[in-house]
Design a protein around this motif. Structure first.
Motif, PDB file in Angstrom:
ATOM      1  N   MET A  16      64.008 -17.802-114.483  1.00  0.00           N
ATOM      2  CA  MET A  16      64.805 -17.470-116.017  1.00  0.00           C
ATOM      3  C   MET A  16      64.167 -15.538-115.775  1.00  0.00           C
ATOM      4  O   MET A  16      64.770 -14.119-116.843  1.00  0.00           O
ATOM      5  N   GLN A  17      63.149 -15.265-115.487  1.00  0.00           N
ATOM      6  CA  GLN A  17      62.440 -13.925-116.083  1.00  0.00           C
ATOM      7  C   GLN A  17      63.599 -13.090-114.246  1.00  0.00           C
ATOM      8  O   GLN A  17      63.860 -12.072-115.131  1.00  0.00           O
ATOM      9  N   GLN A  20      66.810 -12.978-117.046  1.00  0.00           N
ATOM     10  CA  GLN A  20      66.457 -12.118-117.553  1.00  0.00           C
ATOM     11  C   GLN A  20      66.814 -10.924-117.214  1.00  0.00           C
ATOM     12  O   GLN A  20      67.398  -9.037-117.946  1.00  0.00           O
ATOM     13  N   GLU A  21      66.637 -10.333-116.053  1.00  0.00           N
ATOM     14  CA  GLU A  21      66.243  -8.492-115.782  1.00  0.00           C
ATOM     15  C   GLU A  21      67.953  -8.516-115.989  1.00  0.00           C
ATOM     16  O   GLU A  21      68.088  -7.283-115.862  1.00  0.00           O
ATOM     17  N   PHE A  23      70.111  -9.493-117.120  1.00  0.00           N
ATOM     18  CA  PHE A  23      70.632  -9.123-118.493  1.00  0.00           C
ATOM     19  C   PHE A  23      70.733  -7.853-119.115  1.00  0.00           C
ATOM     20  O   PHE A  23      70.960  -6.987-120.038  1.00  0.00           O
ATOM     21  N   ASP A  24      69.039  -7.391-118.556  1.00  0.00           N
ATOM     22  CA  ASP A  24      68.543  -6.741-119.202  1.00  0.00           C
ATOM     23  C   ASP A  24      69.211  -4.991-118.673  1.00  0.00           C
ATOM     24  O   ASP A  24      68.885  -3.985-119.268  1.00  0.00           O
TER      25      ASP A  24
END
Length: 377
Positions: A16-17, A20-21, A23-24
């Motif tokens: 997820m890290q 998430q990067e 997506f961010d």
């Protein structure tokens, strides 16, 4: 009791890290930082100066190996018969003809003696040698690749190692997929690590990797407008999927250790059972990842057979499956040339894949064996 699955994906907690990067940064399309980093992780594992191109599937990787080698209509490609159809289908994508070669008894992979017979036969029949050779590392077990390479090199035929099932396996200490001209990786949902769906092509050098990326991104020429001089494909891995792969690489060693441990458990539980044999490394040169642990069930000496065992396991909510049905027996390849010795058909008739993934516990393995033994007459 919970259902025991054949091989279920297991997340590390790190995926997820990286997702998430992505997506961010709004980088959710093919290509991107996760793809680049995942490729570097894979190259570090392979060593030997190899380049790796992450792709949408292992099948795409085999196909682009064929494209790189110029396989085209009218060519022949030698392929191991004991395998999943994805090893052979890309040969047909290119308009070429597969020539199937049977297995030898110990590794269950391509028989190097039959390979040479097949090459000689095809030269005699067509006047041309085959364009490539595709050995497969069945269920993670390395082949006698030195013998295969000796034959291939003598006839100057490039080898595409289908190591889709062999992620993390080694032959004499070398990562499988790094020995031939090309190597194939698969990250399907049930493989040693997953990107939910994906694969990679192990390439010999920078130029070949560049060409592979070119073909995988629709063969678009490097000009300001859309210019295409060659047929291309939409085969690039997404930045999201590569993020999953980066997280999975952090627990690769744990996955390998668990699959190999389960092999030891099955061997221990079945060591005194006549007629049921776990497939293990033939000698010290082999280091299988034990992706799917497999057994042969001799219907004469075991008191049972594969069909009875599969039915009993299914009734006990335990997943199993037969070995691959050999390609030379598949209707879709009827009429394709084949050199067979009976080994793959015998293995198919007697072989079974047992639950082997990270979610399978020692108690689960004991339950599997108890159900198997309950079917003996």
């Amino acid at each position: 009791m919970a259902k025991v699955l054949l091989c279920l994906a297991h997340m590390s907690g790190n995926e997820m890290q990286y997702i998430q990067e992505a997506f961010d940064t709004n980088w959710v399309v093919p290509l991107g930082p996760n793809v680049n980093a995942f490729e570097k992780d894979l190259e570090a594992m392979c060593g030997e100066g190899k380049r790796v191109v992450a792709l949408s599937s292992g099948t795409a990787a085999i196909h682009l190996a064929m494209v790189n080698l110029g396989v085209t209509r009218g060519d022949e490609v030698i392929c191991q018969s004991m395998t999943f159809s994805a090893s052979a289908n890309p040969i047909v994508y290119q308009g070429a003809t597969p020539v199937f070669v049977d297995s030898e008894e110990r590794s269950w992979n391509m028989d190097a003696n039959l390979l040479e017979d097949a090459i000689k036969q095809r030269i005699a029949v067509t006047g041309r040698k085959p364009k490539a050779i595709v050995p497969v590392y069945l269920y993670g077990m390395p082949a006698y690749i030195d013998d295969i390479m000796e034959v291939a090199n003598r006839y100057e035929i490039p080898v595409i190692e289908d190591s889709a099932e062999g992620f993390g396996s080694r032959w004499k200490g070398r990562v499988v997929g790094t020995i031939g001209r090309f190597g194939i990786m698969s990250f399907n949902g049930n493989k040693m690590i997953t990107t939910s769906g994906g694969g990679a092509l192990i390439c010999p050098d920078d130029e070949t990797a560049r060409r592979t990326l070119f073909f995988a991104t629709q063969s678009r020429e490097p000009v300001p407008y859309y210019l295409h001089k060659e047929i291309g494909y939409n085969y690039r891995m997404s930045n999201i999927c590569a993020g999953i792969g980066r997280g999975q690489m952090t627990i690769l060693d744990e996955h390998l250790a668990h699959h190999r441990h389960l092999c030891d458990v099955y061997v221990s539980l079945l060591k005194d059972v006549e007629g049921i044999t776990v497939h293990v490394n033939p000698d010290e040169r082999f280091d299988s990842n034990c992706w799917l642990n497999t057994v042969l069930i001799d219907p004469v000496t075991s008191g049972t057979d594969c069909e009875r065992v599969m039915e009993a396991l299914a009734a006990a909510d335990i997943e199993s499956r037969p070995l691959w049905k050999p390609m030379h027996t598949q209707p879709v390849f009827a009429g394709a040339p084949a050199l067979v010795n009976g080994v793959s058909e015998r293995l198919f008739s007697m072989g079974l894949c047992l639950p082997s993934g990270p979610w399978v516990s020692d108690d689960d393995a004991a339950r599997v064996v108890d159900v198997m033994l309950s079917t003996r007459r």
